[in-house]
Design a protein around this motif. Structure first.
Motif, mmCIF file in Angstrom:
data_model
loop_
_atom_site.group_PDB
_atom_site.id
_atom_site.type_symbol
_atom_site.label_atom_id
_atom_site.label_comp_id
_atom_site.label_asym_id
_atom_site.label_seq_id
_atom_site.Cartn_x
_atom_site.Cartn_y
_atom_site.Cartn_z
ATOM 1 N N UNK A 42 11.092 -23.096 -18.306
ATOM 2 C CA UNK A 42 10.174 -24.206 -18.071
ATOM 3 C C UNK A 42 10.758 -25.173 -17.035
ATOM 4 N N UNK A 43 12.058 -25.489 -17.179
ATOM 5 C CA UNK A 43 12.721 -26.387 -16.232
ATOM 6 C C UNK A 43 12.779 -25.749 -14.837
ATOM 7 N N UNK A 44 12.988 -24.450 -14.812
ATOM 8 C CA UNK A 44 13.057 -23.766 -13.512
ATOM 9 C C UNK A 44 11.705 -23.758 -12.819
ATOM 10 N N UNK A 45 10.645 -23.652 -13.619
ATOM 11 C CA UNK A 45 9.294 -23.719 -13.033
ATOM 12 C C UNK A 45 9.033 -25.118 -12.469
ATOM 13 N N UNK A 46 9.476 -26.148 -13.218
ATOM 14 C CA UNK A 46 9.307 -27.528 -12.759
ATOM 15 C C UNK A 46 10.050 -27.744 -11.434
ATOM 16 N N UNK A 47 11.272 -27.222 -11.363
ATOM 17 C CA UNK A 47 12.076 -27.355 -10.145
ATOM 18 C C UNK A 47 11.377 -26.668 -8.967
ATOM 19 N N UNK A 48 10.826 -25.502 -9.255
ATOM 20 C CA UNK A 48 10.102 -24.758 -8.222
ATOM 21 C C UNK A 48 8.914 -25.574 -7.698
ATOM 22 N N UNK A 49 8.167 -26.188 -8.634
ATOM 23 C CA UNK A 49 7.006 -27.020 -8.253
ATOM 24 C C UNK A 49 7.445 -28.197 -7.398
ATOM 25 N N UNK A 50 8.566 -28.827 -7.792
ATOM 26 C CA UNK A 50 9.065 -29.980 -7.037
ATOM 27 C C UNK A 50 9.460 -29.570 -5.615
ATOM 28 N N UNK A 51 10.064 -28.412 -5.483
ATOM 29 C CA UNK A 51 10.473 -27.920 -4.147
ATOM 30 C C UNK A 51 9.253 -27.716 -3.258
ATOM 31 N N UNK A 52 8.209 -27.158 -3.848
ATOM 32 C CA UNK A 52 6.971 -26.944 -3.086
ATOM 33 C C UNK A 52 6.379 -28.280 -2.649
ATOM 34 N N UNK A 53 6.403 -29.244 -3.593
ATOM 35 C CA UNK A 53 5.856 -30.569 -3.294
ATOM 36 C C UNK A 53 6.679 -31.241 -2.190
ATOM 37 N N UNK A 54 7.983 -31.075 -2.230
ATOM 38 C CA UNK A 54 8.861 -31.674 -1.211
ATOM 39 C C UNK A 54 8.577 -31.038 0.157
ATOM 40 N N UNK A 55 8.393 -29.717 0.169
ATOM 41 C CA UNK A 55 8.101 -29.051 1.440
ATOM 42 C C UNK A 55 6.784 -29.559 2.027
ATOM 43 N N UNK A 56 5.799 -29.783 1.154
ATOM 44 C CA UNK A 56 4.507 -30.307 1.614
ATOM 45 C C UNK A 56 4.694 -31.697 2.209
ATOM 46 N N UNK A 57 5.533 -32.527 1.561
ATOM 47 C CA UNK A 57 5.792 -33.888 2.046
ATOM 48 C C UNK A 57 6.531 -33.842 3.387
ATOM 49 N N UNK A 58 7.435 -32.861 3.531
ATOM 50 C CA UNK A 58 8.172 -32.719 4.794
ATOM 51 C C UNK A 58 7.219 -32.343 5.940
ATOM 52 N N UNK A 59 6.260 -31.472 5.614
ATOM 53 C CA UNK A 59 5.262 -31.112 6.635
ATOM 54 C C UNK A 59 4.402 -32.324 6.989
ATOM 55 N N UNK A 60 4.081 -33.120 5.953
ATOM 56 C CA UNK A 60 3.293 -34.347 6.145
ATOM 57 C C UNK A 60 4.027 -35.295 7.107
ATOM 58 N N UNK A 61 5.335 -35.434 6.936
ATOM 59 C CA UNK A 61 6.140 -36.291 7.825
ATOM 60 C C UNK A 61 6.037 -35.770 9.256
ATOM 61 N N UNK A 62 6.214 -34.460 9.436
ATOM 62 C CA UNK A 62 6.163 -33.865 10.773
ATOM 63 C C UNK A 62 4.796 -34.060 11.430
ATOM 64 N N UNK A 63 3.742 -33.796 10.653
ATOM 65 C CA UNK A 63 2.371 -33.930 11.172
ATOM 66 C C UNK A 63 2.089 -35.376 11.589
ATOM 67 N N UNK A 64 2.472 -36.317 10.714
ATOM 68 C CA UNK A 64 2.215 -37.729 11.004
ATOM 69 C C UNK A 64 2.973 -38.174 12.250
#
Ligand SMILES: [Zn+2]
Length: 233
Positions: A42-64
């Protein structure tokens, strides 16, 4: 012969019960390990979700940042004041978007660090549990093998004794054993049947003690033997 059968039956019952219990114990151990493993997953799934969310935020920074550069490049070509102000606001919006996404990235990284610590802790627990589980499971499997070997041996010996009984006695014995589901032969206990507690008349007690005839308990139908004879095998 009946007395030795009694000893074999008691041992057979004990071994059969053990042979049934051991797989259940193995199952219980595996389930316990599964609970800890599930927490870790369960914790590993949460970590995986957070990594995906962080990658999306990183793309958001680049796009902006990219769009901000585009608006900035346009800024010098705009002659109309209203359009100039509108373009400035777009630049500001892109700055804010990039900054918000940056903040979110920092937040996520902190969460990831916390979760990673929890994962390390749980992993250590699971490793320890698995070690204990494997050790216990090996012991139980070994025991089961021994129990099955003992059971095969004792059943062989027991059937040799049964073969030697007279056919009427053999069928009587088999019938009682089958219907009671436990011992077909019981000892007298304080003047009563050791199987059902039926109080035996003095005459019956005499008969059993003398060991001349086969005495069946009128209460439960089991074959009765005198206690001192119980140890004979
Ligand atoms: Zn009885």
């Amino acid at each position: 012969m009946l007395l030795s059968l009694r000893v074999f039956d008691r041992e057979t019952d004990r071994l059969r019960e053990r042979a049934m219990i051991v797989p259940r114990e193995l199952d219980r151990l595996a389930k316990e390990l599964g609970v800890h493993q599930e927490l870790l997953d369960e914790q590993e799934r949460t970590l995986q979700d957070l990594r995906l969310e962080r990658r999306a935020a990183e793309r958001e920074v680049e796009t902006s940042k990219q769009r901000r550069r585009e608006f900035e490049a346009k800024q010098f070509q705009i002659r109309n004041n209203q359009a100039y102000q509108a373009n400035l606001r777009e630049i500001e919006t892109m700055k804010q978007k990039a900054s918000q996404a940056d903040d979110r990235i920092l937040e996520i990284m902190e969460q990831e660090e916390e979760i990673q610590k929890e994962i390390d802790r749980l992993q250590a627990v699971v490793d320890e549990e698995r070690r204990k589980h494997d050790l216990a499971a090996d012991g139980l499997k070994e025991e089961l093998k021994e129990v099955e070997a003992d059971l095969a041996k004792i059943e062989g010996e027991r059937s040799e004794v049964i073969e030697r009984l007279s056919p009427p006695l053999r069928s009587k014995y088999e019938r009682i054993r089958k219907s009671k589901g436990d011992l077909a032969i019981v000892g007298v206990d304080g003047g009563a049947c050791g199987g059902c507690g039926y109080a035996l008349p003095p005459q019956r007690l005499q008969e059993i003690r003398r060991n001349r005839a086969l005495v069946i308990c009128e209460g439960c139908g089991r074959i009765l033997v005198w206690p001192e004879q119980e140890h004979v095998s």
